[in-house]
Design an enzyme around this catalytic site. Sequence first.
Site, PDB file in Angstrom:
ATOM      1  N   LYS A   1     -11.531  27.870 -17.994  1.00 11.69           N
ATOM      2  CA  LYS A   1     -12.226  29.161 -17.963  1.00 11.69           C
ATOM      3  C   LYS A   1     -12.093  29.926 -19.274  1.00 11.69           C
ATOM      4  O   LYS A   1     -12.875  30.852 -19.530  1.00 11.69           O
ATOM      5  CB  LYS A   1     -11.731  29.999 -16.781  1.00 11.69           C
ATOM      6  CG  LYS A   1     -12.065  29.383 -15.422  1.00 11.69           C
ATOM      7  CD  LYS A   1     -11.594  30.261 -14.275  1.00 11.69           C
ATOM      8  CE  LYS A   1     -12.028  29.697 -12.919  1.00 11.69           C
ATOM      9  NZ  LYS A   1     -11.197  28.582 -12.460  1.00 11.69           N
TER      10      LYS A   1
ATOM     11  N   SER B   1      -9.492  34.127 -11.237  1.00  9.91           N
ATOM     12  CA  SER B   1      -9.760  32.709 -11.506  1.00  9.91           C
ATOM     13  C   SER B   1     -10.762  32.153 -10.507  1.00  9.91           C
ATOM     14  O   SER B   1     -10.676  30.987 -10.092  1.00  9.91           O
ATOM     15  CB  SER B   1      -8.461  31.889 -11.462  1.00  9.91           C
ATOM     16  OG  SER B   1      -8.605  30.689 -12.179  1.00  9.91           O
TER      17      SER B   1
ATOM     18  N   SER C   1      -7.761  25.380 -14.605  1.00 15.53           N
ATOM     19  CA  SER C   1      -8.495  26.625 -14.854  1.00 15.53           C
ATOM     20  C   SER C   1      -8.337  27.173 -16.264  1.00 15.53           C
ATOM     21  O   SER C   1      -8.944  28.199 -16.593  1.00 15.53           O
ATOM     22  CB  SER C   1      -8.093  27.701 -13.833  1.00 15.53           C
ATOM     23  OG  SER C   1      -8.765  27.489 -12.618  1.00 15.53           O
TER      24      SER C   1
END
Length: 384
Positions: free
Chosen positions: A67, A124, A64
Amino acid sequence: MFRSSIATALLCFVLATTLAGPALAAAPIPKPPDVNARAYLLMDHFSGRILAQDHADDRMEPASLTKLMTSYVVFTALKDGRLKLTDSVTISEHAWRAEGSRTFVQVGTQIPVDILIKGMIVQSGNDATIALAEKVGGTEPAFAQMMNEYAKRLGMKSSNFENSDGLPSPNHYTTARDMSTLANAIISQFPEYYHLFSLREFLWNNIKQENRNGLLGKDPTVDGLKTGHTDSAGFCLVTSANRNSMRLVSVVMGSPSVKAREDASAALLNYGYTFFETTKIRTARDTVLKPRVYKSSGEFAAIGIPYDIYVTVARDQVASIKTNAHLTKEPLVAPLPANQPVGEFTVADGNGEILAKAPLVPLSTVAEGGLWTRAVDDVALWFH
């Protein structure tokens, strides 16, 4: 009397020299701490100096941390006016079916961009992330192409993104160094959105989720950025802290647990702040030199540096820093365009090692003088 005065002066000189003592030597700097991670990097945000690194250029799964790249593209769209925080995004079935961490947005509903950004950063949420990617790029694959183009522009030489959320994919990778480059860019270019990375929790659809960056609650100087985890990537964390106006960025990738990644990041930050300090040497567009410019209407011109210059040195060694400014094009003759390099500004430590360089440029356009001025200076240049 004369000899007595000389003797007194010599005694004062000897005393002053003795009392002053030798120049303060830098304290020994130990090697960086041993941290439980496959790769890490610690950088000063303002100077760009790398203070610690290990396997920083090895390809890693970002999970993640992806992101952060998605955030960069979304923030750029907001800054360019192609997207507004109040724009509504219709949640597609593809976004709604996203695996992994979620914001729990419902298919077919319309949700403001502002909400989706918080869902992406704080929770997230893969569903919120994909919804944003589809809004900005039309489709997630098209958005991934945008991610890769922006990554190239930022100088992220060892990254490739195949999706917006960071779920494992065969050709989806980055490095600790590239992640530090990206984090620095977000902090510098989007101060109006950076505070979102410090939000401790976010509530949506009656579901409250905490920010997975546990250092936000443990260290008051930590104010972002992002966590990541998959079974194959391990536990990852990109963190920034600001202590006494010194900002550091820490990247930890491939730790075995949440605690390990937080301990690793905290140890790196403490190492940086304990043994180094950063100082601002020059402010952008301050006048450094004011040399003669022949054939110009003003005779002299303000020469300076187009951007701020910071350096990071061993703690207590700021006083040993030396600067030098010199022109590389002499004599200077008008006209001179603004911001065209005419010299160089260097910063060195006490041992003479160059810490930073910057071009010296005219801070404004230097126009030609009148016919008489040019004629007189033609003669003066013969004798230069």
